[in-house]
Each structure stands twice: as structure tokens, then as C-alpha cells.
Design an enzyme around this catalytic site. Structure first.
Site, PDB file in Angstrom:
ATOM      1  N   GLU A   1      -5.162  -4.276   6.257  1.00 25.57           N
ATOM      2  CA  GLU A   1      -4.409  -5.561   6.812  1.00 25.57           C
ATOM      3  C   GLU A   1      -4.634  -5.433   8.280  1.00 25.57           C
ATOM      4  O   GLU A   1      -4.833  -6.558   8.699  1.00 25.57           O
ATOM      5  CB  GLU A   1      -3.099  -5.634   6.323  1.00 25.57           C
ATOM      6  CG  GLU A   1      -2.757  -5.899   4.637  1.00 25.57           C
ATOM      7  CD  GLU A   1      -1.952  -5.205   3.974  1.00 25.57           C
ATOM      8  OE1 GLU A   1      -0.704  -5.043   4.463  1.00 25.57           O
ATOM      9  OE2 GLU A   1      -1.838  -5.350   2.791  1.00 25.57           O
TER      10      GLU A   1
ATOM     11  N   SER B   1      -2.299  -1.067  -5.527  1.00 28.82           N
ATOM     12  CA  SER B   1      -1.691  -1.485  -6.962  1.00 28.82           C
ATOM     13  C   SER B   1      -1.324  -0.134  -7.764  1.00 28.82           C
ATOM     14  O   SER B   1      -1.377  -0.189  -8.836  1.00 28.82           O
ATOM     15  CB  SER B   1      -2.599  -2.444  -7.544  1.00 28.82           C
ATOM     16  OG  SER B   1      -2.698  -3.666  -6.958  1.00 28.82           O
TER      17      SER B   1
ATOM     18  N   GLY C   1      -2.370  -4.869  -3.417  1.00 22.99           N
ATOM     19  CA  GLY C   1      -1.619  -6.124  -3.579  1.00 22.99           C
ATOM     20  C   GLY C   1      -2.258  -7.295  -4.555  1.00 22.99           C
ATOM     21  O   GLY C   1      -1.614  -7.987  -4.719  1.00 22.99           O
TER      22      GLY C   1
ATOM     23  N   LYS D   1       5.401  -2.354   4.703  1.00 25.12           N
ATOM     24  CA  LYS D   1       4.606  -3.510   5.431  1.00 25.12           C
ATOM     25  C   LYS D   1       5.618  -4.283   6.214  1.00 25.12           C
ATOM     26  O   LYS D   1       6.629  -3.515   6.720  1.00 25.12           O
ATOM     27  CB  LYS D   1       3.980  -4.458   4.414  1.00 25.12           C
ATOM     28  CG  LYS D   1       2.987  -3.621   3.443  1.00 25.12           C
ATOM     29  CD  LYS D   1       2.144  -4.381   2.738  1.00 25.12           C
ATOM     30  CE  LYS D   1       1.408  -3.564   1.460  1.00 25.12           C
ATOM     31  NZ  LYS D   1      -0.109  -4.361   1.140  1.00 25.12           N
TER      32      LYS D   1
ATOM     33  N   ASN E   1       4.515   2.330   2.025  1.00 27.65           N
ATOM     34  CA  ASN E   1       4.190   1.549   3.240  1.00 27.65           C
ATOM     35  C   ASN E   1       4.915   0.094   2.888  1.00 27.65           C
ATOM     36  O   ASN E   1       4.652  -0.538   1.961  1.00 27.65           O
ATOM     37  CB  ASN E   1       2.629   1.249   3.284  1.00 27.65           C
ATOM     38  CG  ASN E   1       2.243   0.134   4.194  1.00 27.65           C
ATOM     39  OD1 ASN E   1       3.251  -0.212   5.045  1.00 27.65           O
ATOM     40  ND2 ASN E   1       0.991  -0.517   3.928  1.00 27.65           N
TER      41      ASN E   1
ATOM     42  N   GLU F   1      -8.481   3.272   0.020  1.00 31.35           N
ATOM     43  CA  GLU F   1      -7.871   2.076  -0.460  1.00 31.35           C
ATOM     44  C   GLU F   1      -8.900   0.980  -0.620  1.00 31.35           C
ATOM     45  O   GLU F   1      -9.181   0.303   0.428  1.00 31.35           O
ATOM     46  CB  GLU F   1      -6.658   1.519   0.598  1.00 31.35           C
ATOM     47  CG  GLU F   1      -5.745   2.634   0.666  1.00 31.35           C
ATOM     48  CD  GLU F   1      -4.340   1.988   1.232  1.00 31.35           C
ATOM     49  OE1 GLU F   1      -3.200   2.241   0.421  1.00 31.35           O
ATOM     50  OE2 GLU F   1      -4.393   1.287   2.187  1.00 31.35           O
TER      51      GLU F   1
ATOM     52  N   HIS G   1      -5.035   0.517   8.390  1.00 26.55           N
ATOM     53  CA  HIS G   1      -4.829  -0.266   7.196  1.00 26.55           C
ATOM     54  C   HIS G   1      -5.692  -1.280   7.435  1.00 26.55           C
ATOM     55  O   HIS G   1      -5.989  -2.107   8.097  1.00 26.55           O
ATOM     56  CB  HIS G   1      -3.459  -0.525   7.101  1.00 26.55           C
ATOM     57  CG  HIS G   1      -2.833  -0.805   5.852  1.00 26.55           C
ATOM     58  ND1 HIS G   1      -3.200  -2.294   5.273  1.00 26.55           N
ATOM     59  CD2 HIS G   1      -2.638  -0.386   4.659  1.00 26.55           C
ATOM     60  CE1 HIS G   1      -2.791  -2.556   4.123  1.00 26.55           C
ATOM     61  NE2 HIS G   1      -2.267  -1.241   3.730  1.00 26.55           N
TER      62      HIS G   1
HETATM   63  C1  PEP Z   1      -1.116  -0.601   0.564  1.00 26.18           C
HETATM   64  O1  PEP Z   1      -0.404  -1.467   1.397  1.00 26.18           O
HETATM   65  O2  PEP Z   1      -1.492   0.372   1.269  1.00 26.18           O
HETATM   66  C2  PEP Z   1      -1.066  -0.803  -0.709  1.00 26.18           C
HETATM   67  C3  PEP Z   1      -1.829  -0.037  -1.249  1.00 26.18           C
HETATM   68  O3  PEP Z   1      -0.537  -1.641  -1.366  1.00 26.18           O
HETATM   69  P1  PEP Z   1      -0.259  -1.984  -2.793  1.00 26.18           P
HETATM   70  O4  PEP Z   1       0.403  -1.002  -3.356  1.00 26.18           O
HETATM   71  O5  PEP Z   1       0.917  -2.969  -2.842  1.00 26.18           O
HETATM   72  O6  PEP Z   1      -1.376  -2.594  -3.340  1.00 26.18           O
END
Ligand code: PEP
Length: 255
Positions: free
Chosen positions: A98, A215, A174, A13, A11, A168, A96
């Protein structure tokens, strides 16, 4: 070992102009093209979908979007419709955290989007996960079960195996603070697959690919992929670096 084929999705973003996307793909493609046995999905921002799709043609690597509207067309300024994505993409990330946190995405709208994705032949990657407060408040089961239940409300059981779910935990996205692999596996088996089994039957629950996200990096990916109920990863930050993303995909192939 699971018979479910692993999926690793990157992803991007709101990162990468078209020029930057081309450079990143040229760094990743040699490594990614050599890996077998994993469905690899690159999810760039909308403006880079077309050029990335052109670069990936014939490689077997799929393209995904990060969001979409549920209607096929209409007066929805600034939105992108499922048939527009279906011209270039095979997957779409929906719900997601976000989008839920900053853009008011609700389970009701996630559900509309999942149904729309399925009807246009796009594989939805439906994201679920609890916030830090919810985790510390001991309501992870309640939150994640509701997201699965409401996100998949009214979907025909026969379509369930083609859906991908990403667990997630919001506190892990992040932050550099990943969940423990066995902790994430427990949520996937005891909450997500249990909910799927109660609603759609055990065979369908076992057929769904469930990814972990939060992460994930080259140094911890293998721990997640060794878990029996985790079938891959949704990767944010580390998907923007070839030196991280290629080894993550390789770890999924080696599991
Ligand atoms: C994500 O954006 O779905 C995500 C898991 O981000 P990160 O790997 O940066 O934690």
C-alpha cells in the site's frame, strides 16, 4: 520442522483510535499471553503505538510501526524517524504494497529504511510481492527477485538473519483471495531464499524468517504454517478481530 522461530505480525493499517486500540488489546491479550513459541508483533498506527506499548509491557508481545523515514532527524514534515520508533517499537514494516502503490515507495527508499532500521536495532519486516498484472504476465520471479535484491542492496551478510521478509502477493491483500499455501511456499523457496542464498550465502538464506501475507484468517492460517519455508504471517484485516488473530497465532504455535 523448521528451527526458525515463527513470527505473526498484525498490521492494523489506518484503523483504531487510541480508545478503540485499548478495547481491541483487552480482547486479545488474554488469548495471546497464553501462547508460547511465537514472536507476536502488533503494528498499530503511530498514534496508538505508545498506549499499545504500555499495555504490552512485560507480556513478551512486541510492538511494530507500519512505516518510517530513513533519516535520524530533520526537516521532513509529517515523517517519523527510526530513533523515535526505537523508544517504543522492536519491529517496523517497510515497503508494504500500500505504501508502494499509494505513496510512491521505491526499492531505493525501502533499502535506505531497512539499513536505518538495522542501525537502530529495529527488526525490519520488508514486504515484497507481485501485482495481479505481474502475476498474470508471468513476471513474478523478476519482480520479487528485484525487490529482494534492491531492498537488501549493500547490507552486510551478518545482518541478514535479523531481517524478516513478508511475501505478500498484492492480489491477495485485502481481497479474501489468499494464495495457495504450496504456491506461496514455492515463491519463498525458489525465488526469495534462492535470491538470498546467491547474494548472502545459503546459511543466511536459511536463517531469515519469511512470512506469508494476503487474506490470512483463522480458517486458512494452519495451511501456510505447515509449509516448510513459511515462518509465520503478516496479517491485515484479521488482526483487527481477537476471534481471528488469536487462533492465527495459536496455529503458528501448533505447527
Ligand atoms: C497486509 O496488510 O499486510 C495484509 C496482508 O492484509 P490482509 O491480511 O487484510 O490481506
Amino acid at each position: 520442522m523448521s528451527i526458525r522461530r515463527p513470527v505473526v505480525a498484525g498490521n492494523w493499517k489506518m484503523f483504531e483510535t487510541v480508545a478503540e486500540a485499548r478495547v481491541l488489546m483487552s480482547e486479545m491479550l488474554p488469548g495471546l499471553s497464553a501462547i508460547r513459541g511465537v514472536e507476536i508483533v502488533i503494528c498499530p498506527p503511530f498514534t496508538s503505538i505508545l498506549p499499545v506499548a504500555a499495555l504490552l509491557e512485560g507480556t513478551g508481545i512486541a510492538v511494530g510501526a507500519q512505516n518510517m523515514h530513513w533519516e535520524a532527524s530533520g526537516a521532513f514534515t509529517g515523517e517519523i524517524a527510526p530513533p523515535m520508533l526505537a523508544e517504543f517499537c522492536q519491529y517496523v514494516i517497510l515497503g508494504h504494497s500500500e505504501r508502494r502503490a499509494y505513496f510512491g515507495e521505491t526499492d531505493v527508499n525501502v533499502n535506505r529504511k531497512v539499513k536505518a532500521a538495522l542501525s537502530y536495532g529495529l527488526v525490519p519486516i520488508m514486504c515484497v510481492g507481485e501485482t495481479l498484472d505481474e502475476n498474470e504476465g508471468g513476471i513474478t520471479r523478476q519482480v520479487v527477485s528485484r525487490q529482494v535484491q534492491d531492498g537488501l542492496d549493500g547490507i552486510d551478510s551478518a545482518a541478514i538473519p535479523s531481517i524478516v521478509i513478508a511475501y505478500e502477493p498484492v492480489w491477495a491483500i485485502g481481497t479474501g483471495r489468499a494464495a495457495t499455501a504450496d504456491g506461496a511456499n514455492l515463491v519463498v523457496s525458489d525465488i526469495i531464499r534462492l535470491e538470498l542464498s546467491e547474494r548472502f550465502g545459503e546459511a543466511n538464506a536459511q536463517a531469515v524468517r519469511v512470512l506469508y501475507g494476503g487474506s490470512v484468517k483463522a480458517s486458512n492460517a494452519a495451511e501456510f504454517f505447515q509449509q516448510p519455508d513459511i515462518d509465520g504471517a503478516l496479517v491485515g484485516g484479521a488482526s483487527l478481530k481477537a476471534t481471528e488473530f488469536v487462533p492465527i497465532v495459536k496455529a503458528a504455535a501448533d505447527r
